[in-house]
Design a protein around this motif. Structure first.
Motif, PDB file in Angstrom:
ATOM      1  N   LYS A 136       2.682  -1.071   8.216  1.00  0.00           N
ATOM      2  CA  LYS A 136       4.236  -0.692   7.985  1.00  0.00           C
ATOM      3  C   LYS A 136       4.986  -2.176   7.577  1.00  0.00           C
ATOM      4  CE  LYS A 136       4.924   2.593  11.545  1.00  0.00           C
ATOM      5  NZ  LYS A 136       5.414   3.228  12.679  1.00  0.00           N
ATOM      6  N   GLY A 137       5.802  -1.705   6.584  1.00  0.00           N
ATOM      7  CA  GLY A 137       6.472  -2.778   6.071  1.00  0.00           C
ATOM      8  C   GLY A 137       5.715  -3.527   4.929  1.00  0.00           C
ATOM      9  N   LEU A 138       4.829  -3.154   4.609  1.00  0.00           N
ATOM     10  CA  LEU A 138       4.019  -3.798   3.100  1.00  0.00           C
ATOM     11  C   LEU A 138       4.439  -2.789   2.124  1.00  0.00           C
ATOM     12  CD1 LEU A 138       2.225  -5.868   1.978  1.00  0.00           C
ATOM     13  CD2 LEU A 138       0.168  -4.083   2.364  1.00  0.00           C
ATOM     14  N   PRO A 139       5.266  -3.324   1.257  1.00  0.00           N
ATOM     15  CA  PRO A 139       5.519  -2.628   0.081  1.00  0.00           C
ATOM     16  C   PRO A 139       4.506  -2.112  -0.866  1.00  0.00           C
ATOM     17  CG  PRO A 139       6.913  -4.642   0.226  1.00  0.00           C
ATOM     18  CD  PRO A 139       5.743  -4.554   0.995  1.00  0.00           C
ATOM     19  N   GLN A 140       4.642  -0.872  -1.323  1.00  0.00           N
ATOM     20  CA  GLN A 140       3.906  -0.070  -2.455  1.00  0.00           C
ATOM     21  C   GLN A 140       4.378  -0.225  -3.690  1.00  0.00           C
ATOM     22  OE1 GLN A 140       0.538  -0.179  -0.962  1.00  0.00           O
ATOM     23  NE2 GLN A 140       0.415   1.759  -2.027  1.00  0.00           N
ATOM     24  N   GLY A 141       3.684  -0.378  -4.676  1.00  0.00           N
ATOM     25  CA  GLY A 141       4.362  -0.472  -6.116  1.00  0.00           C
ATOM     26  C   GLY A 141       4.507  -1.680  -6.495  1.00  0.00           C
ATOM     27  N   LEU A 142       5.202  -1.967  -7.513  1.00  0.00           N
ATOM     28  CA  LEU A 142       5.723  -3.109  -8.062  1.00  0.00           C
ATOM     29  C   LEU A 142       6.925  -3.805  -7.510  1.00  0.00           C
ATOM     30  CD1 LEU A 142       5.606  -2.138 -12.050  1.00  0.00           C
ATOM     31  CD2 LEU A 142       3.894  -3.491 -10.761  1.00  0.00           C
ATOM     32  N   PRO A 143       6.927  -5.248  -7.325  1.00  0.00           N
ATOM     33  CA  PRO A 143       8.063  -5.986  -6.679  1.00  0.00           C
ATOM     34  C   PRO A 143       9.314  -5.209  -7.290  1.00  0.00           C
ATOM     35  CG  PRO A 143       6.356  -7.442  -7.155  1.00  0.00           C
ATOM     36  CD  PRO A 143       5.929  -6.359  -7.999  1.00  0.00           C
ATOM     37  N   SER A 144       9.420  -5.065  -8.443  1.00  0.00           N
ATOM     38  CA  SER A 144      10.682  -4.367  -8.929  1.00  0.00           C
ATOM     39  C   SER A 144      10.935  -3.138  -8.787  1.00  0.00           C
ATOM     40  CB  SER A 144      10.623  -4.713 -10.552  1.00  0.00           C
ATOM     41  OG  SER A 144       9.698  -4.109 -11.284  1.00  0.00           O
ATOM     42  N   ALA A 145       9.816  -2.381  -8.478  1.00  0.00           N
ATOM     43  CA  ALA A 145      10.200  -0.899  -8.173  1.00  0.00           C
ATOM     44  C   ALA A 145       9.271  -0.435  -7.192  1.00  0.00           C
ATOM     45  CB  ALA A 145       9.756  -0.270  -9.551  1.00  0.00           C
ATOM     46  N   PRO A 146       9.434  -0.889  -5.678  1.00  0.00           N
ATOM     47  CA  PRO A 146       8.698  -0.354  -4.648  1.00  0.00           C
ATOM     48  C   PRO A 146       8.885   1.014  -4.273  1.00  0.00           C
ATOM     49  CG  PRO A 146      10.695  -1.687  -3.818  1.00  0.00           C
ATOM     50  CD  PRO A 146      10.455  -1.542  -5.485  1.00  0.00           C
ATOM     51  N   THR A 147       7.769   1.710  -4.038  1.00  0.00           N
ATOM     52  CA  THR A 147       7.677   3.244  -3.769  1.00  0.00           C
ATOM     53  C   THR A 147       7.379   3.567  -2.353  1.00  0.00           C
ATOM     54  OG1 THR A 147       5.248   3.034  -4.467  1.00  0.00           O
ATOM     55  CG2 THR A 147       6.947   3.652  -6.208  1.00  0.00           C
ATOM     56  N   GLY A 148       8.026   2.676  -1.469  1.00  0.00           N
ATOM     57  CA  GLY A 148       7.703   2.966  -0.194  1.00  0.00           C
ATOM     58  C   GLY A 148       6.761   1.971   0.627  1.00  0.00           C
ATOM     59  N   ASP A 149       6.364   2.133   1.749  1.00  0.00           N
ATOM     60  CA  ASP A 149       5.273   1.133   2.354  1.00  0.00           C
ATOM     61  C   ASP A 149       4.072   1.669   2.361  1.00  0.00           C
ATOM     62  OD1 ASP A 149       5.488   2.704   4.632  1.00  0.00           O
ATOM     63  OD2 ASP A 149       6.138   1.327   6.030  1.00  0.00           O
ATOM     64  N   LEU A 150       2.950   0.782   2.730  1.00  0.00           N
ATOM     65  CA  LEU A 150       1.636   1.104   2.865  1.00  0.00           C
ATOM     66  C   LEU A 150       1.446   2.459   3.746  1.00  0.00           C
ATOM     67  CD1 LEU A 150      -1.220   0.645   2.081  1.00  0.00           C
ATOM     68  CD2 LEU A 150      -1.449  -1.080   3.693  1.00  0.00           C
ATOM     69  N   TRP A 151       2.171   2.469   4.935  1.00  0.00           N
ATOM     70  CA  TRP A 151       2.104   3.476   5.716  1.00  0.00           C
ATOM     71  C   TRP A 151       2.266   5.036   5.023  1.00  0.00           C
ATOM     72  CZ3 TRP A 151      -0.548   6.061   9.179  1.00  0.00           C
ATOM     73  CH2 TRP A 151      -0.062   7.006   9.944  1.00  0.00           C
ATOM     74  N   GLN A 152       3.330   4.905   4.398  1.00  0.00           N
ATOM     75  CA  GLN A 152       3.717   6.092   3.544  1.00  0.00           C
ATOM     76  C   GLN A 152       2.701   6.634   2.759  1.00  0.00           C
ATOM     77  OE1 GLN A 152       6.444   8.023   4.659  1.00  0.00           O
ATOM     78  NE2 GLN A 152       6.534   6.568   6.096  1.00  0.00           N
ATOM     79  N   HIS A 153       2.242   5.794   1.922  1.00  0.00           N
ATOM     80  CA  HIS A 153       1.028   5.842   1.102  1.00  0.00           C
ATOM     81  C   HIS A 153      -0.097   6.528   1.758  1.00  0.00           C
ATOM     82  CE1 HIS A 153      -2.052   4.970  -2.065  1.00  0.00           C
ATOM     83  NE2 HIS A 153      -2.696   4.584  -1.178  1.00  0.00           N
ATOM     84  N   THR A 154      -0.212   5.896   2.743  1.00  0.00           N
ATOM     85  CA  THR A 154      -1.662   6.335   3.879  1.00  0.00           C
ATOM     86  C   THR A 154      -1.429   7.780   4.006  1.00  0.00           C
ATOM     87  OG1 THR A 154      -1.956   4.195   4.299  1.00  0.00           O
ATOM     88  CG2 THR A 154      -2.878   5.940   5.802  1.00  0.00           C
ATOM     89  N   LEU A 155      -0.056   8.071   4.269  1.00  0.00           N
ATOM     90  CA  LEU A 155       0.137   9.409   4.803  1.00  0.00           C
ATOM     91  C   LEU A 155      -0.092  10.413   3.596  1.00  0.00           C
ATOM     92  CD1 LEU A 155       3.227   9.010   7.192  1.00  0.00           C
ATOM     93  CD2 LEU A 155       0.894   9.979   7.864  1.00  0.00           C
ATOM     94  N   GLN A 156       0.154   9.859   2.456  1.00  0.00           N
ATOM     95  CA  GLN A 156      -0.014  10.811   1.202  1.00  0.00           C
ATOM     96  C   GLN A 156      -1.365  10.836   1.031  1.00  0.00           C
ATOM     97  OE1 GLN A 156       2.785   8.600  -1.647  1.00  0.00           O
ATOM     98  NE2 GLN A 156       3.306  10.722  -1.852  1.00  0.00           N
ATOM     99  N   VAL A 157      -2.287   9.688   1.234  1.00  0.00           N
ATOM    100  CA  VAL A 157      -3.608  10.088   0.905  1.00  0.00           C
ATOM    101  C   VAL A 157      -4.146  11.090   1.820  1.00  0.00           C
ATOM    102  CG1 VAL A 157      -5.846   8.879   1.122  1.00  0.00           C
ATOM    103  CG2 VAL A 157      -3.973   7.715  -0.165  1.00  0.00           C
ATOM    104  N   VAL A 158      -3.857  10.778   3.134  1.00  0.00           N
ATOM    105  CA  VAL A 158      -4.406  11.999   3.948  1.00  0.00           C
ATOM    106  C   VAL A 158      -4.052  13.414   3.880  1.00  0.00           C
ATOM    107  CG1 VAL A 158      -4.304  12.602   6.642  1.00  0.00           C
ATOM    108  CG2 VAL A 158      -4.585  10.024   5.861  1.00  0.00           C
ATOM    109  N   GLU A 159      -2.964  13.475   3.201  1.00  0.00           N
ATOM    110  CA  GLU A 159      -2.151  14.924   3.013  1.00  0.00           C
ATOM    111  C   GLU A 159      -2.873  15.426   1.903  1.00  0.00           C
ATOM    112  OE1 GLU A 159       2.036  17.092   3.826  1.00  0.00           O
ATOM    113  OE2 GLU A 159       1.802  14.882   2.981  1.00  0.00           O
ATOM    114  N   LEU A 160      -3.401  14.591   1.106  1.00  0.00           N
ATOM    115  CA  LEU A 160      -3.980  15.053  -0.199  1.00  0.00           C
ATOM    116  C   LEU A 160      -5.513  15.142  -0.283  1.00  0.00           C
ATOM    117  CD1 LEU A 160      -1.905  13.025  -2.663  1.00  0.00           C
ATOM    118  CD2 LEU A 160      -1.846  15.380  -2.722  1.00  0.00           C
ATOM    119  N   LEU A 161      -5.992  14.693   0.850  1.00  0.00           N
ATOM    120  CA  LEU A 161      -7.604  14.426   1.274  1.00  0.00           C
ATOM    121  C   LEU A 161      -7.897  15.920   1.139  1.00  0.00           C
ATOM    122  CD1 LEU A 161      -9.647  12.705   1.575  1.00  0.00           C
ATOM    123  CD2 LEU A 161      -9.446  12.779   4.122  1.00  0.00           C
TER     124      LEU A 161
END
Length: 350
Positions: A136-161
């Motif tokens: 939690k709190g670790l930004p995803q994406g580029l510094p200029s265009a964050p796309t949520g944090d690592l936890w949100q990305h992880t949930l997407q990975v699990v959902e698409l798995l």
């Protein structure tokens, strides 16, 4: 001997939809706890006082989430509040029972929903504190265009798995789902920010260590832990598969876990809106290449070197590794060529 009535038995069960009985003689449902109404309303509710039900068995805190996710029912408000208020008491439950409940959650198609609810109800920090501390709190994406944090990305990975496609389609296993949850757990400890991007050099090795600690804390089997650690450490390995040297690609393509590794690669790429060309490339090789070409018998062994008069020692492995690499690259195909490469490598190392 003391017997309880059916109604008393029902009152001690966990959730109303589990507290009904069926009378086979009369062909009717017996419901003392309002289970039929909750089933029709599609809601998960603890029987009676939810605090009392959860006090009887703290594992019911997790079981509520699993059942709610499985049936896609919301958890009734008082039941949900009781879970939040008692979440820290889950720590009294044995690791083995928690792991078994987690296995049931993570092998169901609604695993991502279960993870979200565990997090919202305060249970996640009791089961996988790595989520709060390392995701939690670790930004995803580029510094200029964050796309949520690592936890949100992880949930997407699990959902698409999805389950592995190779060598045949199979459902998502617990080690695969657990590795998907922890595949990027090492990023926060390796994160660095450059001018236009974040870097996470070596996060897969840190992730393997952290995943191993989680496996041991939950007392998973050695077989499960080994596969989870392998998947976490290799979750980026095939990203450059189309341009990898055959000697680097072939050994991992014949690993028993290759189907699960490709499943993680696919879900991770889709969650990041990246191409899955590398996954399709590997799957095509696996379909079209004979097994004996991907994993041919070694041209020479240590016994062959000893027969040739070599003195056994620490150089053996390096020499044999060099021979195997040349074989997998396709630059040598016979035993005599292998012996020649071995001699050249030995001279190089002396």
């Amino acid at each position: 001997m003391t017997f309880s009535s059916a109604e008393e038995d029902a009152q001690r069960r966990d959730f109303t939809i589990n507290g009904m009985f069926f009378d086979p003689l009369e062909g009717r449902v017996i419901d003392y706890v309002g289970g039929k109404a909750d089933l029709q309303a599609k809601i998960l509710r603890a029987i009676g006082d939810p605090v009392a039900r959860f006090t009887e068995d703290k594992l019911r805190l997790m079981r509520a989430v699993r059942m709610a996710a499985r049936f896609e029912f919301p958890i009734e408000n008082q039941t949900a509040e009781a879970i939040r208020g008692m979440a820290d008491q889950l720590s009294v439950v044995s690791a083995e029972r928690i792991a078994d409940e987690l296995r049931k959650m993570m092998t169901h198609r609604n695993r991502a929903s279960a993870l979200r609810q565990m997090d919202e109800l305060g249970l996640m920090n009791q089961v996988l504190p790595e989520i709060d501390s390392d995701m939690k709190g670790l930004p995803q994406g580029l510094p200029s265009a964050p796309t949520g944090d690592l936890w949100q990305h992880t949930l997407q990975v699990v959902e698409l798995l999805q389950g592995p496609c190779w060598p045949e389609p199979v459902p998502v296993s617990f080690p695969l789902a657990f590795a998907a949850i922890l595949h990027d757990v090492g990023k926060k400890r390796s994160a660095a920010r450059e001018q236009d991007r974040y870097t996470f050099h070596g996060h897969e090795h840190i992730g393997k260590r952290l995943a191993g600690l989680a496996c041991r804390r939950l007392k998973l089997s050695n077989q499960e832990a080994n596969r989870i650690e392998w998947l976490v450490e290799r979750h980026q390995y095939l990203s450059d598969a189309p341009v990898m040297r055959p000697s680097k690609l072939k050994p991992i393509l014949v690993h028993p876990g290759i189907g699960e590794l490709l499943a993680i690669h696919r879900a991770d790429a889709l969650a990041s809106e990246h191409s899955i060309e590398h996954v399709e490339f590997c799957e095509r090789i696996l379909r079209e290449t004979p097994p004996e070409e991907l994993n041919p018998p070694p041209l020479i062994t240590g016994d062959d070197l000893i027969e040739l008069g070599w003195e056994q020692g620490p150089l053996f492995k390096k020499v044999l590794d060099a021979v195997r690499e040349a074989q997998l690259e396709g630059t040598i195909r016979t035993k005599s060529e292998a012996i020649e490469v071995a001699g050249e490598k030995n001279m190089e190392l002396l």
